[in-house]
Design a protein around this motif. Structure first.
Motif, mmCIF file in Angstrom:
data_model
loop_
_atom_site.group_PDB
_atom_site.id
_atom_site.type_symbol
_atom_site.label_atom_id
_atom_site.label_comp_id
_atom_site.label_asym_id
_atom_site.label_seq_id
_atom_site.Cartn_x
_atom_site.Cartn_y
_atom_site.Cartn_z
ATOM 1 N N LEU A 1 0.848 -1.186 0.000
ATOM 2 C CA LEU A 1 0.000 0.000 0.000
ATOM 3 C C LEU A 1 0.882 1.234 0.000
ATOM 4 N N GLN B 1 -9.171 6.450 -0.173
ATOM 5 C CA GLN B 1 -10.112 5.612 0.570
ATOM 6 C C GLN B 1 -11.526 6.190 0.503
ATOM 7 N N THR C 1 -7.397 5.902 -7.306
ATOM 8 C CA THR C 1 -7.080 5.416 -5.953
ATOM 9 C C THR C 1 -5.626 4.929 -5.876
ATOM 10 N N THR D 1 -3.827 2.591 -3.191
ATOM 11 C CA THR D 1 -4.796 1.997 -2.278
ATOM 12 C C THR D 1 -5.636 0.988 -3.029
ATOM 13 N N ASN E 1 -8.691 -0.725 -4.161
ATOM 14 C CA ASN E 1 -10.117 -0.395 -4.113
ATOM 15 C C ASN E 1 -10.951 -1.585 -4.559
#
Lengths: 580, 291, 385
Positions: A37, A54, A524, A527, A529
């Motif tokens: 991440l 997020q 994103t 991160t 998703n």
């Protein structure tokens, strides 16, 4: 070969019933995927460290309550920031390099608006070492500090000299940009955490500075509430206003008549707020700024909207004298300016043009060229050049006294004020625990530009789970092939004619469909998703994802290490690492 | 949303596909969309090699490894066998490669399509005889290197979709692993239609296409976005629907990433571009779109 | 109930009586009337099931195998080029151990082209693992189809029932049609242990290691061998139910015969007439009809020919470089016989040429004059040709 027929059907023909899962095809590979991440550049750029990927992921899924909670973990004012933030995040958005940046700010607002009919509360953590903290000033910095201290389980008392809390959000920013109802909801949420806000209490009057020392810690966030004077002749005339005072009068509901024509001096957000407010009070407005349009410090949208609403601009002029004409109007003499070499602010320095003067007439003049801290009540030794002097942890020269917001040396924006409130809350918590902030602040950084994560702090300090510091995702790691090109979505606005007729909010936000499309545009970056690319594309079928449990697992016994998942991750979350 | 409990993986791990195999991904996606009430037919091809050696199987549904050219009539036989027993909740799925579909199995497939037997036929097209070690098939694209076209394939890829459309079967569609949702939607749609459903699925082959093992889905996306392989459906042989508006990237972006096209001359690339443009125009015309 | 019908239609009736719900076929002369008749009944609803009108014999067999694995009875009919095209699937059928029943109308194989009777088409498939019956007439064909299902479904091996082009396929004869209830009594529903099982998903026809391949081939041989006894038993039960039977071989006046003529298929009927004639003229001639060809009933043949000195096998088929195929098989079966009769090979009726009774008489007279057999068969043709 020994025959072992486990099934009667096999007495006729051979039938395979066993699963190939017993074959450890994972041994074929020499590299394995790992989830890495990372921090998105937008997140790094956000002073408050908003969890942008997020919350946009959750918003794209239509999970607005969760999106709001994600925001509230890092920022107590999504409704405010979603309206007035200068959104440095959008400038760093990786999508901007592909087509156009994501409307992050507008989405923050949408998440707040979409959940406004219900209470999405966030609970304070239990703290057995709960202490008493005083916060002076209830602007974005003060309330942010109080909010986060409240989250950390401390008892907080906020002292506010004015009749209502909010500081610049209540008294500075006009209604058409930030409706009072929005602020009210944000403040209510903070109060619900158990924060006590004492309004009408002036430190230095009703309460002495020394009395603050009865608390275990103190946070000073008095703001920069008074406009600086131009220091020119005629400034004392009745029709010459100070920007902050004028906005405060308007925000108090006072009836003001400025006259037919108004000149506003300055190029910042206060100048824009004043100009557009004056327009709404029925005046024709000219903004006079000593540099050119490119150097104006105001938010670009504010300038554009002011232009669209009919505010006129005069650049490269600086007032030198105001005088009263016989007809009661003002005559303002301006020096013509030109741009020179960059100054300390890195903008070209305005230099007077020899013998170049302009004279303009108006019914009123508003000075909006900067604000100062009213610090008469603060001990001199805490101050330096009109600002409260703080160290890296926001500790002042006095033990247990911290400071933030516009009263310290930092950009004067709502979001930087919120950021300093958060940082102070963490520093204060560490101080109250008898720990040194030096050891911890670096462990909860979001990127490399000073933003901090409260979520990371709580996980670390409460559960000892200090997250790994994440690198910022480089653009090259984004696999843009998996994104359909699409344009930025713009919010709905009041028409110009309607807008200037009153103080109704100009920006009407997104429709639900716009919001969904807009949130879905987010890469994103860094991160997961749960786009499922890795899950779908894995030829082995060994990746399992559960968006509800937020889990992502790889069956390494059968992963051949082809690297498809890493390559196919549009947001750079998976990395192949060699195994021995 | 992917909930693994609801949609089990019916191509089990431990199968023997090469690392990064597009075909395995394709089968996995298809089987998942088909669900456990499926009987599958495979034929000698990579599918057979992938499926495991006795006593192990990668297939999570009852499967038969039939002969090369008869995926379609085998599936049709099963479908009709179930039908005469009044069993209506089991779907029959046939997998065959491009060799088994475009070449040796074409006649048998045609026969089944003519009868409109109730099967879903998925052609896993990796554009050559890859299981036997990369030989040219009538699905191999122009100029591509194979072991039997060492100077590049002199002929164009056969248009199997038009052949199928000429049978007026209820449903034919192209699909590829780079668009998994589209692919699974098409399988789901096919399940709801009675008759012969044909899915032409492009599955990149790292081994045969001379590509790294991690770019199969990417190539699949590029094939679509360059119009080398447009995504569309044909219903009853006449109603054409284009499912994805391609970005119309130059074919070079697709070709340049594959070793099998490494030797291409400039004029050959231009020829492929012209062919793609022309086919796209034709497809748009059939879909009732102008220009 | 007796009806006047062709051999092809007798077979179609058998399929209907067996309630076969799935038929896959492709037209080829002279088999086509079977396909047409069954299609007609499918269309009218008299036959409950599906007629798969495939695009080739190869696909027809593929569909039969597949359907059979779902647990249903299947049927196809073919001939000549069609069965040759099917060759790959014939092996596949026996390998899958499916009780598919096929009617084959024996027709010559091209080239050159022709449509006439010749048994080479089905005999060429002798190594594919199918049970093979050769029938003399329409009645026997009908009865053999019913028996074939009964046997095939017990041993999980496919079965082929052959009749010769035109001589049997198209000639109208009186056929006694069994009652449906009788057939239902005689033929229980099919049950296949290795059919597709949704509750226990298995992978059928996997790649297997060498030893396992060998093992299953050996198991298949054991099953195939059991057919010799089973076929006799089934024929006996058939006789009990329907009042007629055939055995797996049929000896006729062999006890005292100096010469035994061996035939299969329609020539048998002609031979019956020829032998009767020769007996009347004082020649001690016998006849042995071979009905079951696969598995080859060696023991039954040895038993029937015990003590006989001269055997004349008449083959309406010919393996180039080998000879008459029934003769080859028979010689092989008799090689361990203590009597070691002399086995003479005659080829007759190739390409559908007529085998008249006098030709069979010529064979009988010829064989009595010979001292020892040759490797090369003797071709019997019309006088002057």
């Amino acid at each position: 070969m020994k025959m072992d027929f486990r099934h009667s059907s096999e007495l006729v023909i051979p039938i395979s019933y066993g699963s190939t899962e017993v074959i450890e095809t994972g041994r074929w590979g020499f590299q394995k995927p790992e989830t890495v991440l990372m921090t998105a550049p937008c997140q790094e750029a956000c002073p408050a460290g908003n969890p942008i990927p997020q919350f946009l992921y959750l918003a794209a899924e239509g999970r607005y309550d969760e999106a709001l909670r994600a925001l509230l973990r890092e920022n107590p004012f999504p409704g405010v920031c979603g309206r007035v933030c200068f959104h440095p995040c959008e400038a760093r958005c990786h999508r901007a390099r592909y087509d156009e940046s994501v409307s992050i700010c507008a989405m923050e607002r949408y998440v707040f608006d979409a959940t406004s009919d219900r209470s999405v509360d966030i609970r304070p953590h239990r703290n057995h070492h709960s202490k008493q903290v005083a916060v002076v000033g209830s602007g974005p910095a003060g309330l942010s500090c109080a909010y986060f201290l409240g989250l950390l389980g401390h008892q907080v008392t906020v002292f506010e000299a004015r009749t209502e809390p909010g500081g610049v959000m209540r008294w500075g920013i006009p209604e058409y940009r930030l409706p009072k109802s929005v602020l009210k909801r944000e403040v209510r949420r903070i109060v619900n955490l158990g924060i006590e806000i004492k309004t009408g209490v002036k430190v230095g009057g009703d309460l002495s500075f020394d009395q603050l020392m009865d608390f275990d810690a103190v946070f000073l966030s008095p703001g920069a509430g008074s406009s600086l004077p131009l220091k020119i002749d005629g400034e004392a005339l009745k029709a010459v206003w100070r920007g902050k005072e004028l906005l405060e009068r308007i925000n108090s509901g006072g009836r003001i008549r400025l006259g037919r024509e108004v000149i506003v001096i300055g190029g910042g957000n206060t100048a824009m707020d004043v100009a557009r407010s004056a327009l709404r009070l029925g005046s024709r407005v000219t903004v006079a700024y000593r540099r050119s349009r490119d150097e104006m410090p105001a938010i670009q949208e504010e300038i554009r909207e002011a232009e669209e609403e009919g505010v006129r601009f005069e650049f490269l002029i600086q007032p030198v004298r105001v005088s009263l004409l016989k007809n009661g109007r003002l005559a303002v003499k301006f020096q013509r300016m030109k741009l020179g070499k960059p100054d300390q602010s890195k903008r070209p320095k305005p230099i007077p043009v020899e013998g170049g003067f302009v004279k303009l007439e108006a019914d009123a003049l508003v000075e909006a060229v900067g604000e100062a801290v009213e610090w008469s009540w603060i001990p001199q030794r805490l101050m330096s050049r009109g600002l409260i002097d703080v160290g890296p942890s926001l500790l002042t020269a006095q033990d247990k006294v911290f400071a933030g917001g516009d009263a310290i040396d930092q950009p004067r924006t709502v979001v930087t004020a919120i950021a300093s409130g958060k940082k102070a809350a963490i520093s204060i918590d560490l101080y109250l625990r008898g720990l040194s902030s030096d050891d911890f602040l670096s462990r909860i950084e979001v990127g490399n530009q000073g933003s901090l994560s409260m979520e990371a702090y709580i996980a670390g300090i409460e559960q000892g789970r200090w997250p790994e510091v994440k690198d910022v995702v480089p653009y090259e790691r984004i696999n843009t092939l998996y994104f359909e090109p699409s344009g930025r979505i713009r919010e709905r606005k009041l028409s110009r004619d309607k807008a200037v007729k009153g103080f109704s909010e100009v920006n009407r936000g997104f429709s639900p469909n716009q919001a969904h499309a807009s949130a879905s545009r987010c890469f994103t970056c860094g991160t997961c998703n749960y786009c499922s690319n890795c899950y779908f594309f894995c030829p082995e079928g060994v990746i399992s994802l559960d968006p509800l449990l937020q889990s992502r697992a790889v069956d390494l016994e059968h992963c051949k290490g082809c690297g498809t998942c890493a390559r196919a991750c549009p947001r750079g979350v998976v990395e192949m690492r060699e195994v021995s | 949303m992917v909930l693994t409990e609801e949609r089990p993986n019916l191509l089990r791990p431990g199968h023997a596909a090469c690392a990064g195999c597009g075909l395995a991904t394709g089968m996995k996606l298809v089987l998942q969309a088909m669900g456990p009430r499926t009987i599958a037919v495979i034929v000698p091809s990579c599918e057979g090699a992938i499926g495991g050696v006795y006593p192990y199987t990668a297939y999570g549904v009852p499967t038969i490894h039939s002969a090369f050219e008869i995926a379609a009539p085998t599936a049709a036989g099963i479908a009709n066998g179930l039908k005469v027993q009044g069993i209506t909740d089991i779907q029959v799925l046939a997998f065959a490669g491009d060799g088994g579909t475009f070449d040796i199995g074409l006649q048998a497939l045609s026969g089944v399509a003519k009868n409109n037997d109730d099967i879903i036929y998925v052609c896993l097209d990796n554009e050559g005889y890859m299981n036997t070690g990369i030989q040219v098939s009538s699905s191999t694209p122009s100029f591509a290197w194979t072991g039997t076209t060492p100077k590049g394939n002199p002929r164009r890829k056969k248009n199997i979709m038009e052949i199928m459309a000429a049978h007026y079967n209820p449903y034919s569609a192209t699909a590829t692993i780079g668009f998994p949702r589209d692919l699974q939607q098409k399988i789901t749609k096919a399940k709801g239609i009675r008759g012969t459903k044909f899915i032409h699925m492009l599955v990149p082959c790292p081994t045969g296409w001379r590509t790294p093992s991690d770019i199969s889905p990417e190539l699949s996306v590029l094939a679509v976005e360059t119009n080398i392989f447009p995504l569309y459906e044909v219903e009853d042989g006449k109603r054409y629907t284009i499912n994805h508006q391609p970005r119309r990237l130059p074919v070079r972006e697709y070709l340049s990433r594959q070793g099998r096209f490494r030797h291409l001359k400039e004029e050959e690339i231009e020829q492929i571009q012209r062919d793609a443009d022309e086919e796209w125009k034709k497809l748009r015309y059939r879909a009732g779109l102008s220009g | 109930m007796k009806e006047f019908m062709t051999g092809n239609h007798a077979i179609a009736h058998a399929v209907k009586l067996c309630r076969t719900p799935l038929i896959a076929a492709y037209p080829i002369t002279p088999q086509t009337p079977i396909y047409e008749k069954l299609s007609e009944w499918e269309a009218s609803g008299q036959l409950k099931g599906i007629m798969m009108r495939t695009e080739s014999e190869h696909s027809a067999m593929a569909s039969c195998i597949a359907a059979s694995l779902t647990g249903v009875r299947t049927f196809t009919a073919s001939s000549s080029q069609g069965i040759a095209l099917m060759h790959e699937m014939l092996h596949f059928a026996s390998g899958c151990r499916v009780p598919v029943v096929m009617a084959n109308v024996n027709r010559l194989l091209a080239a050159p082209w022709g449509f006439w009777a010749d048994q080479l088409d089905s005999l060429s498939q002798r190594d594919t693992g199918w049970i093979q019956f050769y029938c003399e007439n329409g009645q026997e064909a009908l009865d053999s189809v019913i028996q074939a299902y009964r046997i095939a479904e017990q041993v999980y091996l496919p079965a082929m029932v052959s009749i010769e082009a035109f001589f049997v396929s198209h000639f109208m004869e009186v056929v006694d049609l069994p009652e449906q209830e009788q057939v239902d009594r005689f033929l229980p529903p099919m049950d296949l242990p290795h059919k597709f099982d949704m509750d226990k998903p298995g992978f059928l026809v996997p790649v297997v290691p060498s030893e396992l391949y060998r093992k299953y081939k050996h198991m298949a041989q054991v099953s195939m061998d059991s057919v010799k006894g089973l076929a006799l038993q089934v024929d006996q039960e058939f006789r009990n139910e329907f009042g007629r039977g055939y055995g797996i071989v049929e000896p006729l006046m062999v006890e005292d015969a100096e010469v035994v003529v061996v035939t299969a298929g329609s020539i048998t009927g002609t031979a019956r007439v020829a032998i009767k004639e020769l007996r009347e003229r004082g020649y001690r001639i016998g006849l042995l009809k071979v009905r079951l060809f696969r598995p080859f009933p060696g023991e039954a043949i040895r038993e029937a020919l015990r003590g006989r000195k001269r055997i004349a096998v008449i083959d309406r088929n010919f393996s180039l470089g080998g000879g008459g195929i029934f003769c080859q098989e028979l010689r092989a079966a008799l090689v361990h016989s203590p009597d070691r009769p002399l086995v003479f090979s005659y080829i007759a009726g190739i390409g559908g040429t007529d085998v008249r009774p006098e030709m069979i008489e010529r064979v009988c007279l010829d064989v009595m004059e010979r001292t020892e057999p040759m490797d090369t068969p003797i071709w019997i043709m019309e006088e002057g040709s």
